[in-house]
Write a protein that holds these residues in place. Structure first.
Motif, PDB file in Angstrom:
ATOM      1  N   TYR A  98       0.782  -1.154  -0.188  1.00  0.00           N
ATOM      2  CA  TYR A  98       0.101  -0.142   0.072  1.00  0.00           C
ATOM      3  C   TYR A  98       1.125   1.019   0.019  1.00  0.00           C
ATOM      4  O   TYR A  98       1.835   1.288   0.884  1.00  0.00           O
ATOM      5  N   LEU A  99       0.659   2.193  -0.826  1.00  0.00           N
ATOM      6  CA  LEU A  99       1.323   3.413  -0.863  1.00  0.00           C
ATOM      7  C   LEU A  99       0.300   4.383  -0.515  1.00  0.00           C
ATOM      8  O   LEU A  99      -0.703   5.032  -1.258  1.00  0.00           O
ATOM      9  N   ARG A 100       0.546   5.156   0.528  1.00  0.00           N
ATOM     10  CA  ARG A 100      -0.363   6.285   1.358  1.00  0.00           C
ATOM     11  C   ARG A 100       0.252   7.585   0.912  1.00  0.00           C
ATOM     12  O   ARG A 100       1.474   7.700   1.122  1.00  0.00           O
ATOM     13  N   VAL A 101      -0.428   8.498   0.129  1.00  0.00           N
ATOM     14  CA  VAL A 101       0.017   9.758   0.064  1.00  0.00           C
ATOM     15  C   VAL A 101      -0.872  10.814   0.712  1.00  0.00           C
ATOM     16  O   VAL A 101      -2.050  10.731   0.460  1.00  0.00           O
ATOM     17  N   LYS A 102      -0.361  11.740   1.304  1.00  0.00           N
ATOM     18  CA  LYS A 102      -1.088  12.716   1.915  1.00  0.00           C
ATOM     19  C   LYS A 102      -0.723  14.122   1.236  1.00  0.00           C
ATOM     20  O   LYS A 102       0.609  14.455   1.414  1.00  0.00           O
ATOM     21  N   ILE A 103      -1.637  14.817   0.701  1.00  0.00           N
ATOM     22  CA  ILE A 103      -1.435  16.056  -0.009  1.00  0.00           C
ATOM     23  C   ILE A 103      -1.683  17.170   1.261  1.00  0.00           C
ATOM     24  O   ILE A 103      -2.949  17.245   1.225  1.00  0.00           O
ATOM     25  N   ILE A 104      -0.835  17.719   1.540  1.00  0.00           N
ATOM     26  CA  ILE A 104      -0.864  18.956   2.590  1.00  0.00           C
ATOM     27  C   ILE A 104      -1.428  20.220   2.028  1.00  0.00           C
ATOM     28  O   ILE A 104      -2.288  20.636   2.196  1.00  0.00           O
ATOM     29  N   GLU A 105      -0.276  20.736   1.458  1.00  0.00           N
ATOM     30  CA  GLU A 105      -0.398  22.228   1.190  1.00  0.00           C
ATOM     31  C   GLU A 105       0.674  22.399  -0.048  1.00  0.00           C
ATOM     32  O   GLU A 105       1.691  21.809  -0.134  1.00  0.00           O
ATOM     33  N   ALA A 106       0.530  23.588  -0.483  1.00  0.00           N
ATOM     34  CA  ALA A 106       1.649  24.072  -1.578  1.00  0.00           C
ATOM     35  C   ALA A 106       1.874  25.587  -1.227  1.00  0.00           C
ATOM     36  O   ALA A 106       1.043  26.262  -0.713  1.00  0.00           O
ATOM     37  N   GLN A 107       3.036  26.094  -1.673  1.00  0.00           N
ATOM     38  CA  GLN A 107       3.260  27.603  -1.523  1.00  0.00           C
ATOM     39  C   GLN A 107       3.788  28.178  -2.941  1.00  0.00           C
ATOM     40  O   GLN A 107       4.399  27.331  -3.672  1.00  0.00           O
ATOM     41  N   ASP A 108       3.450  29.434  -2.854  1.00  0.00           N
ATOM     42  CA  ASP A 108       3.826  30.169  -4.085  1.00  0.00           C
ATOM     43  C   ASP A 108       3.498  29.605  -5.518  1.00  0.00           C
ATOM     44  O   ASP A 108       4.189  29.547  -6.344  1.00  0.00           O
ATOM     45  N   VAL A 109       1.920  28.969  -5.446  1.00  0.00           N
ATOM     46  CA  VAL A 109       1.687  28.689  -6.745  1.00  0.00           C
ATOM     47  C   VAL A 109       1.313  29.927  -7.613  1.00  0.00           C
ATOM     48  O   VAL A 109       0.020  30.584  -7.299  1.00  0.00           O
ATOM     49  N   ILE A 110       1.944  30.264  -8.528  1.00  0.00           N
ATOM     50  CA  ILE A 110       1.966  31.312  -9.678  1.00  0.00           C
ATOM     51  C   ILE A 110       1.342  30.794 -10.917  1.00  0.00           C
ATOM     52  O   ILE A 110       2.190  29.917 -11.518  1.00  0.00           O
ATOM     53  N   ILE A 111       0.462  31.430 -11.280  1.00  0.00           N
ATOM     54  CA  ILE A 111      -0.072  31.208 -12.968  1.00  0.00           C
ATOM     55  C   ILE A 111       1.035  31.966 -13.886  1.00  0.00           C
ATOM     56  O   ILE A 111       1.016  33.163 -13.752  1.00  0.00           O
ATOM     57  N   VAL A 112       1.676  31.349 -14.675  1.00  0.00           N
ATOM     58  CA  VAL A 112       2.653  31.831 -15.474  1.00  0.00           C
ATOM     59  C   VAL A 112       1.861  32.834 -16.370  1.00  0.00           C
ATOM     60  O   VAL A 112       2.448  34.042 -16.695  1.00  0.00           O
ATOM     61  N   SER A 113       0.898  32.452 -17.022  1.00  0.00           N
ATOM     62  CA  SER A 113       0.344  33.198 -18.109  1.00  0.00           C
ATOM     63  C   SER A 113      -0.613  34.564 -17.471  1.00  0.00           C
ATOM     64  O   SER A 113      -0.494  35.511 -18.055  1.00  0.00           O
ATOM     65  N   ASP A 114      -0.921  34.517 -16.023  1.00  0.00           N
ATOM     66  CA  ASP A 114      -1.522  35.503 -15.459  1.00  0.00           C
ATOM     67  C   ASP A 114      -1.091  35.652 -14.044  1.00  0.00           C
ATOM     68  O   ASP A 114      -1.831  34.937 -13.219  1.00  0.00           O
ATOM     69  N   LYS A 115      -0.209  36.135 -13.900  1.00  0.00           N
ATOM     70  CA  LYS A 115       0.496  36.040 -12.487  1.00  0.00           C
ATOM     71  C   LYS A 115      -0.328  36.812 -11.302  1.00  0.00           C
ATOM     72  O   LYS A 115      -0.009  36.639 -10.029  1.00  0.00           O
ATOM     73  N   SER A 116      -1.045  37.689 -11.790  1.00  0.00           N
ATOM     74  CA  SER A 116      -1.888  38.448 -10.722  1.00  0.00           C
ATOM     75  C   SER A 116      -3.262  37.479 -10.281  1.00  0.00           C
ATOM     76  O   SER A 116      -3.757  37.815  -9.203  1.00  0.00           O
ATOM     77  N   ARG A 117      -3.666  36.641 -11.073  1.00  0.00           N
ATOM     78  CA  ARG A 117      -4.755  35.984 -10.753  1.00  0.00           C
ATOM     79  C   ARG A 117      -4.432  34.789  -9.795  1.00  0.00           C
ATOM     80  O   ARG A 117      -3.726  34.121  -9.818  1.00  0.00           O
ATOM     81  N   LEU A 118      -5.411  34.548  -8.963  1.00  0.00           N
ATOM     82  CA  LEU A 118      -5.318  33.548  -7.858  1.00  0.00           C
ATOM     83  C   LEU A 118      -5.772  32.389  -8.268  1.00  0.00           C
ATOM     84  O   LEU A 118      -6.867  32.185  -8.968  1.00  0.00           O
ATOM     85  N   PRO A 119      -4.767  31.204  -8.083  1.00  0.00           N
ATOM     86  CA  PRO A 119      -5.166  29.980  -8.724  1.00  0.00           C
ATOM     87  C   PRO A 119      -6.211  29.027  -7.988  1.00  0.00           C
ATOM     88  O   PRO A 119      -6.327  29.354  -6.791  1.00  0.00           O
ATOM     89  N   GLU A 120      -7.146  28.292  -8.733  1.00  0.00           N
ATOM     90  CA  GLU A 120      -7.995  27.370  -8.209  1.00  0.00           C
ATOM     91  C   GLU A 120      -7.125  26.004  -8.456  1.00  0.00           C
ATOM     92  O   GLU A 120      -7.334  25.288  -9.159  1.00  0.00           O
ATOM     93  N   ALA A 121      -6.131  25.877  -7.741  1.00  0.00           N
ATOM     94  CA  ALA A 121      -5.439  24.639  -7.597  1.00  0.00           C
ATOM     95  C   ALA A 121      -5.981  23.313  -6.921  1.00  0.00           C
ATOM     96  O   ALA A 121      -6.659  23.385  -6.271  1.00  0.00           O
ATOM     97  N   PHE A 122      -5.619  22.196  -7.875  1.00  0.00           N
ATOM     98  CA  PHE A 122      -5.834  20.830  -7.287  1.00  0.00           C
ATOM     99  C   PHE A 122      -4.537  20.049  -7.515  1.00  0.00           C
ATOM    100  O   PHE A 122      -3.613  20.623  -8.642  1.00  0.00           O
ATOM    101  N   VAL A 123      -4.143  18.910  -7.377  1.00  0.00           N
ATOM    102  CA  VAL A 123      -3.034  17.984  -7.509  1.00  0.00           C
ATOM    103  C   VAL A 123      -3.615  16.643  -7.920  1.00  0.00           C
ATOM    104  O   VAL A 123      -4.662  16.089  -7.577  1.00  0.00           O
ATOM    105  N   ARG A 124      -2.911  16.369  -9.270  1.00  0.00           N
ATOM    106  CA  ARG A 124      -3.365  14.996  -9.746  1.00  0.00           C
ATOM    107  C   ARG A 124      -2.220  14.031  -9.374  1.00  0.00           C
ATOM    108  O   ARG A 124      -1.075  14.555  -9.704  1.00  0.00           O
TER     109      ARG A 124
END
Length: 972
Positions: free
Chosen positions: A427-453
Motif C-alpha cells: 500500500y502506498l499512502r500519499v497525503k497532500i497537505i499544502e503548496a506554496q507560491d503557486v503562480i500562474i505563468v500566463s497571468d501572475k496576478s490571478r489567484l489559482p484554483e489549484a488541485f493536485v493530480r
C-alpha cells in the motif's frame, strides 16, 4: 426411436465385501440407465468375480444423454431368501460417455449407498456409445426369470417356477412398465474369454433359453454434482482411508501423491560436421524424434553446420507403438530430399534412471544414411527412461502435447507446466497537505484554483479544488497499490482549474517508489516539501531525499511469520471433459490446470486432443495460516483453438485448508461445475490428491487466536469503498505481471481464479444469500417454535421437565453457564459422527444454481454497462424495484420497532411515557422488597402458564407497545 445405444461391458470386480456366513459372497451386478434395468449372472462364492458380459441400453433422447447417469449396483445373492445384501455402487455420468473406438476398461471404486452401508473393492466397466444398427437393445418377450435362478437350488420346485413365470407374464403385459431382457451367453463365444452380448442376434441365437424380465417404473437418475472419494494407486502406494499403504518392495519418492508415469526421455543437444547442401554452404537443420505415430520436432536453425538445440522430448511408455526410436536430422530448405542422417535406438536397450541419480550424460552418435552407412556427421543425444520426478520433466515436450510437425518455441512454451509468483504488493499512502507560491505563468496576478493530480502507473486520483489562494491547502489522503520491484514513479502534478473544461499545469514533482521509506508500524512520518518543475523530465533529474506517508501490507519481511505446515497437491487426471471444439469430426479439448495458493501459482502442462487427460503433477506450498483457500481451475488452451483465442473455463475447485485433517491424504473426484447463460453445466471431473502436513500442532492452534491482518489494518482501518478500489488496482497489477510471463497467464484466467466479478449484481446470488441468512437463524426459530410448544402444553411431560430445569437454574444460578457450555460440548461430540468425510465443494442448492431461470442468468452474464434492448432493461429494472421495495418495507418495519422503544422515554406521546415511567417506578419498588429468585420463578411460570389461563387477544404490554409512535409519521 434413436439409433444411439449405450453399451456397457461388465468385466470383473475384486476385493468385494464378504456378506454371508461363509465369509464370502455371491455377487451379481444390476445396471440402471434411462428407466431400464439389466442384471448380470451370479457368481457363487466368488469375491473376485469375472463376467465379461455386455449390455445395450436404448437412448430415448440423445440430446439429454449428457444429463443421464449410468448406475451399477453390486449385490450378493443369498439362497433361500429374498434379501440381497448391498456390496457397493458405481455412478458414471453421461458427460463421460465416449464412442466405442475410444472406450477403455476402467476400474471404478465402489461407493457406499448410505453412511451405514458397507462397501469396498472395485468394479471394472467399459462404457461406450454405439450406433450399430444391427444391435437392438431390447425384445418384447414377456417371459421372466429371477436373478437367483442362475444358481441351481434343489429346493426350487418345478410347479412353483411355472406358476411364478405365468404370474410375471401377466404383469409384463401392463403398459406402464418398460420390459427389458437379459439372456444367457450366445453359442458363438470363445471358450478362453467368454463375452456375453445382449443384442438382437444374440437373443435370437439363444431363443430356447428363457430370458429374464425386469420392470422399472421410477424416474430417471438426476445429474450427480457431488464429490466422490476415490482410492487410486499413487506413487507412494494405495490410498486406503486417507492413508498411504505402501508395498514392501516399493521405493518411496518425492512424488507420492500422483500416479507414477513412465516416460521415454530424449534430449537432443547439438550436432557437428553436418554436410553442406545448398549454394550458401550451410544447412537449416532441425531434428525429428519419431517413435511409432508420435513425432517431435525441434526448432530449425538458419545456416548452421554445428547447430545446438538442447531440447527434451518425453513419450509416455503406455502409448508407445514401436520398439525402435528414430532420430532424423533434416534440412528445412530442401523439400524433395531433406534427409541428412538417422540414429536408431532399440528401446529394450534403453536404461532407466531414478532421482536422486545424476542426470544422464549425453553422448555423440554418428549419423547413418538411408543405406545404413556411417557418416562423418555426429549428433549428441541422451536417451533414458524415467518418471515425472525427473529433472527434465518440466522442460520436456510431451507426446500427448505434440500438435504438428512444427514445434516452435511459442507452441512449446504454451504446453509446458510452469510455476508463477504473484508480485509482492504494498500500500502506498500519499497525503497532500499544502503548496506554496503557486503562480500562474500566463497571468501572475490571478489567484489559482489549484488541485493536485496523483499518478502511479495506470492509477490516477486527484484532490479537491482548493480555494483561490497562492498558498492552497488540501489535507487529502490517498492510497494506491504498488508492486515490487518498484520500477514506477509517483508523479504529482499541480494544476489550475482555469475554466469549466480547462486545466492548466503549474508544476510537477516525480518521486521514485524505490526511494520511499517503508514502514510496518503506525509511527508518524514527518512531512516534507518538494520542488515543482515545469516538466516531468526536469523533475526526474532532481536527486533529492524524499519521504511520503505510506502504509504497507505484510509484504514487509519483518512481519513474516514462520510456516505452520506444508500443503501438497497432486493433480492426477480429468474424466469426461466437455468438448470445446470439433476436430476431424469429433469433439476434443486442449486442457491445462491452474492452481493458486498464496502468492504461488502453478500451471500444468497442456494435454492436446483429449477428453480424459492425465497430468500426474505434484506441487507444494508453504502454509502460513489454516484459514486459507486453495483454488484449482481447469481451462481449455485458446492458443490451439480456432475461436477468439481466449482460454475457456472448464470448472473450478476450492478447498479450505481448515477443513483438512493433518496428515491425511484426500483423494477425491471433484465435479467441474460451470454456470453458463444456458444453465448449470457439469463439464467433467477432476481427480486430486491433497495432503496438509502440520509441522507444529501448537503453532497451528495458536494461529486461531491471532489476528488475520497486520496491526496497521486495525489501528488505521480502511473504508469499504477504499478496499474495493484497492482490490481492483491490485488485480490489474497481478494481471499485468502474470501476463508478462512465458507462457502468460491470461486476464480471463486470473479474473476467474480470483472471482473478480462476484461484486456485480446477480438476482441468483441475492436469493442464495437471503436463504443463507434464513438458514443461519433457522436454529433460533426452531428453539422459539419449540418454546411455543412448551408454553402450549402440547406435551405435558416435556413442559413439566422444562419447569423442573428452569426451577433448578433459578435456584442455583451458578449452574447456568456450566450447563450451557456442557450442552454445547455434548452437541459438538454428538455431531462428530456426522462430520464431513471430505472437504466441501460447490453446493449447487446453496448457490441457487439448479432452480434459476433463463432471464436471471442472462442478466447475471450481461456486461457492464448493459447493451440489452430497452424493453428488457425496463423489465429488469421494474423487477429490481419490486425486490428493493420489499426490502425497503422490511427495513422500515424494523426501524419503526426501534423507534417505538426510543419513544418510551422521549415524551413524544406524553401519556404513554407517563404510564411507562409510573410502571417502572412501581416495578422498582416491588423488586426492591421481593427476592430476585422469586421474581424470576414467577415470571417463568407465568410465561409457561397453561393455555386455559391465556387469552386469545394480545396482552396489555404488547398492545401498549404497538400504540407507541414511530418516526414513519414524519416521513414524506
Amino acid at each position: 426411436m434413436s439409433n444411439i445405444k449405450l453399451g456397457v461391458e461388465v468385466i470383473s470386480a475384486h476385493g468385494l465385501f464378504n456378506a454371508d456366513k461363509q465369509n464370502s459372497c455371491s455377487p451379481f451386478v444390476e445396471l440402471k440407465f434411462d428407466n431400464q434395468i439389466f442384471h448380470t449372472t451370479t457368481k457363487p462364492n466368488d469375491p473376485n468375480p469375472v463376467w465379461h458380459e455386455s449390455f445395450y441400453f436404448a437412448v430415448s433422447d440423445p440430446s439429454f444423454l449428457s444429463t443421464l447417469t449410468l448406475e451399477a449396483h453390486v449385490y450378493s445373492y443369498q439362497d433361500g431368501t429374498d434379501a440381497k445384501p448391498f456390496l457397493g455402487k458405481v455412478r458414471v455420468n453421461g458427460t463421460s460417455f465416449v464412442p466405442h473406438s475410444e472406450a477403455a476398461p476402467f476400474n471404478y471404486p465402489l461407493e457406499k449407498r448410505s453412511v451405514f452401508s458397507r462397501a469396498r473393492g472395485e468394479l471394472g466397466l467399459r462404457v461406450f456409445i454405439t450406433e450399430d444398427p444391427s444391435i437392438t437393445p431390447f425384445l418384447p418377450t414377456p417371459v421372466p426369470e429371477s436373478p437367483r435362478s442362475y444358481i441351481p437350488s434343489p429346493r426350487q420346485e418345478p410347479v412353483k417356477s411355472i406358476i411364478t413365470a405365468a404370474a410375471n407374464m401377466v404383469a409384463a403385459d401392463k403398459p406402464k412398465a418398460r420390459t427389458l431382457y437379459n439372456v444367457t451367453p450366445s453359442v458363438n463365444q470363445q471358450p478362453q474369454q467368454p463375452v456375453m452380448n445382449y443384442g438382437m442376434q444374440e437373443m435370437r441365437a439363444a431363443a430356447p433359453m428363457p430370458p429374464r424380465v425386469v420392470q422399472y417404473n421410477g424416474p430417471g437418475p438426476s445429474s450427480d454434482f457431488t464429490v466422490k472419494e476415490t482410492s487410486p494407486f499413487l506413487g507412494g502406494g494405495r490410498i486406503i482411508g486417507g492413508r498411504i499403504v505402501r508395498g514392501t518392495q516399493r521405493p518411496v519418492g518425492t512424488y507420492d501423491l500422483v500416479e507414477e508415469m513412465r516416460f521415454l526421455f530424449v534430449r537432443v543437444v547439438k550436432a557437428r560436421d553436418l554436410p553442406d547442401r545448398d549454394l550458401t554452404g550451410s544447412l537449416d537443420p532441425y531434428v525429428e524424434v519419431k517413435i511409432g505415430n508420435f513425432k517431435g520436432v525441434t526448432r530449425h536453425l538458419d545456416k548452421n553446420s554445428d547447430p545446438e538445440w538442447n531440447q527434451v522430448f518425453a513419450f509416455a511408455k503406455e502409448n508407445l507403438q514401436s520398439n525402435v526410436l528414430e532420430i532424423v536430422v533434416k534440412d528445412k530448405d530442401l523439400v524433395l530430399d531433406d534427409y541428412v542422417g538417422t540414429v536408431r535406438f532399440d528401446l529394450h536397450e534403453v536404461r532407466s534412471r531414478v532421482p536422486p541419480d545424476s542426470p544422464l550424460a549425453p553422448e555423440w552418435y554418428r549419423l547413418e544414411n538411408k543405406r545404413g552407412e556411417k557418416k562423418r556427421a555426429e549428433i549428441m543425444l541422451a536417451v533414458w527412461e524415467g518418471t515425472q520426478a525427473d529433472e527434465a520433466f518440466g522442460d520436456a515436450v510431451f507426446s500427448d502435447s505434440l500438435t504438428s510437425s512444427d514445434s516452435s518455441d511459442i507452441i512449446s512454451a504454451n504446453l509446458r507446466s510452469k510455476v508463477y509468483h504473484s508480485p509482492r504488493l504494498w500500500y502506498l499512502r500519499v497525503k497532500i497537505i499544502e503548496a506554496q507560491d503557486v503562480i500562474i505563468v500566463s497571468d501572475k496576478s490571478r489567484l489559482p484554483e489549484a488541485f493536485v493530480r496523483i499518478q502511479v502507473g495506470n492509477q490516477m486520483l486527484k484532490t479537491k479544488v482548493a480555494q483561490r489562494s497562492f498558498h492552497p491547502r488540501w489535507d487529502n489522503e490517498f492510497m494506491f497499490v504498488v508492486a515490487e520491484p518498484f520500477e514506477e514513479h509517483l508523479v504529482l502534478s499541480v494544476e489550475d482549474h482555469s475554466a469549466a473544461n480547462r486545466d492548466e499545469p503549474v508544476g510537477k514533482a516525480v518521486i521514485p517508489l524505490s526511494a520511499i521509506e517503508r514502514r510496518n508500524d503506525d509511527r508518524a512520518f514527518r512531512s516534507r516539501w518538494f520542488h515543482l518543475e515545469d516538466s516531468i523530465s526536469d523533475a526526474m533529474d532532481e536527486d533529492k531525499a524524499k519521504r511520503v506517508n505510506s502504509d504497507l501490507r505484510p509484504a514487509a519481511r519483518q512481519l513474516w511469520k514462520q510456516a505452520i505446515g506444508v500443503l501438497e497437491v497432486g493433480i492426477l487426471n480429468a474424466n469426461g471433459l466437455h468438448p470445446v471444439e470439433n476436430r476431424d469430426g469429433k469433439g476434443t479439448s486442449d486442457t491445462y490446470v491452474v492452481a493458486k495458493y498464496g502468492q504461488k501459482w502453478v500451471r500444468s502442462r497442456t494435454v492436446i486432443k483429449s477428453l480424459n487427460p492425465k497430468y500426474n503433477e505434484q506441487y507444494t506450498w508453504e502454509v502460513l495460516d489454516p484459514a486459507t483457500v486453495l483454488t484449482i481451475c481447469v481451462f481449455d488452451n485458446g492458443h490451439f483453438s480456432s475461436g477468439n483465442g481466449r482460454d475457456q473455463t472448464i470448472g473450478k475447485v476450492r478447498i479450505r485448508l481448515s477443513t483438512l485433517q493433518t496428515g491425511r491424504v484426500y483423494t477425491n473426484a471433484y465435479p467441474l461445475l460451470v454456470l453458463t447463460p444456458s444453465g448449470l453445466k457439469k463439464r467433467g471431473e477432476l481427480h486430486l490428491a491433497v495432503r496438509f502436513t502440520c509441522t507444529s500442532v501448537s503453532n497451528t492452534l495458536m494461529k486461531y487466536t491471532k489476528p488475520l491482518l497486520p496491526k496497521m489494518h486495525y489501528t488505521q482501518p480502511l473504508s469499504v469503498n477504499l478496499q474495493e478500489m484497492l482490490r481492483v488496482q491490485a488485480l490489474n497489477i497481478i494481471v499485468a505481471r502474470l501476463g508478462r510471463s512465458e507462457p502468460p497467464l491470461r486476464r480471463e484466467v486470473v479474473e476467474y481464479m480470483t472471482d473478480a466479478k462476484t461484486h456485480l449484481f446477480s438476482m441468483r446470488r441475492s436469493k442464495a444469500n437471503f436463504f443463507r441468512f434464513t438458514a443461519v437463524f433457522s436454529g433460533v426459530m426452531s428453539v422459539w417454535k419449540w418454546m411455543g410448544e412448551v408454553c402450549s402444553w402440547r406435551t405435558p411431560v416435556t413442559t413439566g421437565l422444562v419447569h423442573v430445569l428452569y426451577t433448578m437454574l433459578v435456584m442455583f444460578p451458578e449452574m447456568i453457564l456450566p450447563t450451557v457450555f456442557l450442552y454445547m460440548a455434548v452437541i459438538g461430540l454428538w455431531n462428530y459422527r456426522i462430520r464431513p468425510r471430505f472437504p466441501p465443494h460447490m453446493d449447487t442448492k446453496l448457490s441457487y444454481a439448479e432452480s434459476v431461470n433463463a432471464d436471471e442468468l442472462d442478466e447475471e452474464f450481461d456486461i457492464f454497462p448493459t447493451m440489452k434492448a430497452p424493453d428488457i432493461v425496463k423489465m429488469r429494472y421494474d423487477r429490481l424495484r419490486i425486490v428493493a421495495g420489499k426490502i425497503q418495507t422490511v427495513v422500515g418495519d424494523i426501524a419503526a420497532q426501534g423507534e417505538r422503544v426510543q419513544a418510551l422515554l422521549s415524551w413524544r406521546d406524553p401519556r404513554a411515557t407517563a404510564i411507562f415511567v409510573t410502571f417502572c417506578f412501581i416495578v422498582a419498588m416491588v423488586l426492591y422488597i421481593t427476592p430476585f429468585k422469586l421474581f424470576a420463578l414467577l415470571s417463568g411460570y407465568y410465561f409457561m402458564r397453561h393455555p386455559k389461563l391465556r387469552h386469545r387477544i394480545p396482552s396489555a404490554p404488547l398492545n401498549f407497545f404497538r400504540r407507541l409512535p414511530a418516526m414513519s409519521d414524519s416521513m414524506l
